[in-house]
Write an enzyme that holds these catalytic residues in place. Structure first.
Site, PDB file in Angstrom:
ATOM      1  CG  HIS A 121       3.444   3.732   8.548  1.00 51.70           C
ATOM      2  ND1 HIS A 121       3.574   4.649   7.527  1.00 51.70           N
ATOM      3  CD2 HIS A 121       3.035   2.573   7.970  1.00 51.70           C
ATOM      4  CE1 HIS A 121       3.253   4.061   6.384  1.00 51.70           C
ATOM      5  NE2 HIS A 121       2.930   2.803   6.627  1.00 51.70           N
ATOM      6  CE  LYS A 169      27.038  -2.437  -5.302  1.00 53.59           C
ATOM      7  NZ  LYS A 169      27.473  -1.444  -6.276  1.00 53.59           N
ATOM      8  NE  ARG A 216       7.108   0.577   4.955  1.00 52.34           N
ATOM      9  CZ  ARG A 216       5.907   0.033   4.810  1.00 52.34           C
ATOM     10  NH1 ARG A 216       5.774  -1.223   4.427  1.00 52.34           N
ATOM     11  NH2 ARG A 216       4.825   0.753   5.044  1.00 52.34           N
ATOM     12  NE  ARG A 233      -1.581  -2.410   2.711  1.00 51.92           N
ATOM     13  CZ  ARG A 233      -1.713  -3.697   2.308  1.00 51.92           C
ATOM     14  NH1 ARG A 233      -2.772  -4.069   1.691  1.00 51.92           N
ATOM     15  NH2 ARG A 233      -0.773  -4.590   2.586  1.00 51.92           N
ATOM     16  CB  THR A 234       3.395   2.584   2.318  1.00 59.27           C
ATOM     17  OG1 THR A 234       2.643   2.052   3.398  1.00 59.27           O
ATOM     18  CG2 THR A 234       3.900   3.963   2.692  1.00 59.27           C
TER      19      THR A 234
HETATM   20  N1   CP Z   1      -0.333  -0.088   5.820  1.00 62.60           N
HETATM   21  C1   CP Z   1       0.883  -0.349   5.268  1.00 62.60           C
HETATM   22  O1   CP Z   1       1.896   0.252   5.616  1.00 62.60           O
HETATM   23  O2   CP Z   1       0.854  -1.311   4.309  1.00 62.60           O
HETATM   24  P1   CP Z   1       2.126  -1.780   3.442  1.00 62.60           P
HETATM   25  O3   CP Z   1       3.086  -2.438   4.425  1.00 62.60           O
HETATM   26  O4   CP Z   1       1.581  -2.720   2.426  1.00 62.60           O
HETATM   27  O5   CP Z   1       2.756  -0.550   2.859  1.00 62.60           O
END
Ligand code: CP
Length: 306
Positions: free
Chosen positions: A134, A85, A106, A56-57
């Site tokens: 998040h 590396k 991320r 999603r993100t």
């Molecule tokens: N909600 C969320 O962060 O989903 P993903 O891990 O699929 O990005």
């Protein structure tokens, strides 16, 4: 002004005041009334650096950027970058900023986004930092709650699941602390909210309680926000095996809730919500995925537009 305040990027929910939240919610709502596609970010490049898996993100940020007329570069696994590396986050960021106007990242380290922002000349957007935060998920969660007919002030919300390792719930609790509401944290004892998170909430004077069971309070809740148990964060896999099936929300549970009740989940779901309730009007977890687009369009427009 939002743009000036967040010029280094979106790092932590703790940086947001109630006015900041209301501003970006309003901007996201405007995005829903605009044309699906625009040229607002034409010529801009977004880098998406994902050192952990995401559906999603990453895809909603990339979709939002494309829909605003911009383009995207990046990778969906650290295995294909020079980090593999031995390159540091700092050197990676100092390189990628030359190729892009903003970086969505991320990373498994809790402080990764903050560290990246210290080295970057372009805005960094925290798309998940280890078990820490998040923040853009929490913003889209508030957009979902308010767009699905509920008010934040006065809300009775249960947050259930892995409260120790779940980064979405940490950011959500912090954003909620800007409102007058009641939060019920529900988890197995081993996965309760960490002391540092509770200390922050106490200082913010939000009203919260902790519990290990949800059925006793189901009838008073407006929202139950469920998260998966974060298997990848456990050092001891036997501990995960002990708690992995602690909650499974079913049709019988849903029958105990009030008419306006909503069940939320940031996804991915493993087995903590029974698929039999997916078509209920009370189940809004796939709508959360939808609201990720207008929220991320709003954030990108705010941070990257000239
Ligand atoms: N909600 C969320 O962060 O989903 P993903 O891990 O699929 O990005």
């Amino acid at each position: 002004m939002f743009k000036e305040k967040f010029q280094e990027g979106i790092i932590s929910a703790r940086d947001f005041t109630r006015d900041d939240i209301e501003y970006i919610l309003a901007k996201a709502r405007k995005m829903m009334t605009h044309e699906k596609n625009s040229e607002l970010l034409r010529g801009k490049i977004l880098a998406t650096l994902f050192f952990e898996p995401s559906t999603r993100t990453r895809l909603s940020f990339e979709s939002a950027m494309h829909r605003l007329g911009g383009s995207v570069i990046g990778f969906s696994s650290g295995d294909v970058s020079s980090i593999k590396k031995g390159e540091s986050i700092a050197d990676t960021i100092r390189t990628v900023e030359n190729y892009s106007d903003g970086i969505v990242m991320r990373h498994p380290l809790e402080g990764a986004a903050k560290m990246a922002s210290r080295f970057a000349k372009v805005p960094i957007i925290n798309a998940g930092s280890g078990s820490g935060e998040h923040p853009t998920q929490a913003l889209l969660d508030l957009l979902t709650i308010t767009e699905e007919g509920l008010k934040l002030d006065g809300l009775n919300i249960g947050i259930m699941g892995d409260l120790k390792y779940g980064r979405t719930v940490h950011s959500l609790a912090v954003l909620l602390s800007n409102y007058e509401l009641n939060v019920y944290f529900i988890s197995p004892k081993e996965l309760m909210l960490r002391n540092r998170d509770k200390e922050f909430l106490r200082q913010s004077q939000i009203k919260f309680k902790e519990a290990t069971q949800y059925r006793d309070i189901l009838s008073i809740l407006d929202v139950l926000y469920i998260t998966r148990i974060q298997r990848e964060r456990f050092a001891d896999i036997e501990e995960y095996e002990r708690v992995k099936n602690f909650y499974v929300f079913t049709e019988e549970d849903l029958a105990q809730t009030k008419d306006e009740f909503k069940i939320m989940h940031p996804l991915p779901r493993i087995n903590e919500i029974s698929p039999e309730i997916d078509n209920s009007h009370k189940a809004i977890y796939f709508k959360q995925a939808f609201y990720g687009i207008p929220m991320r369009k709003a954030l990108l427009a705010e941070l990257l537009a000239d």
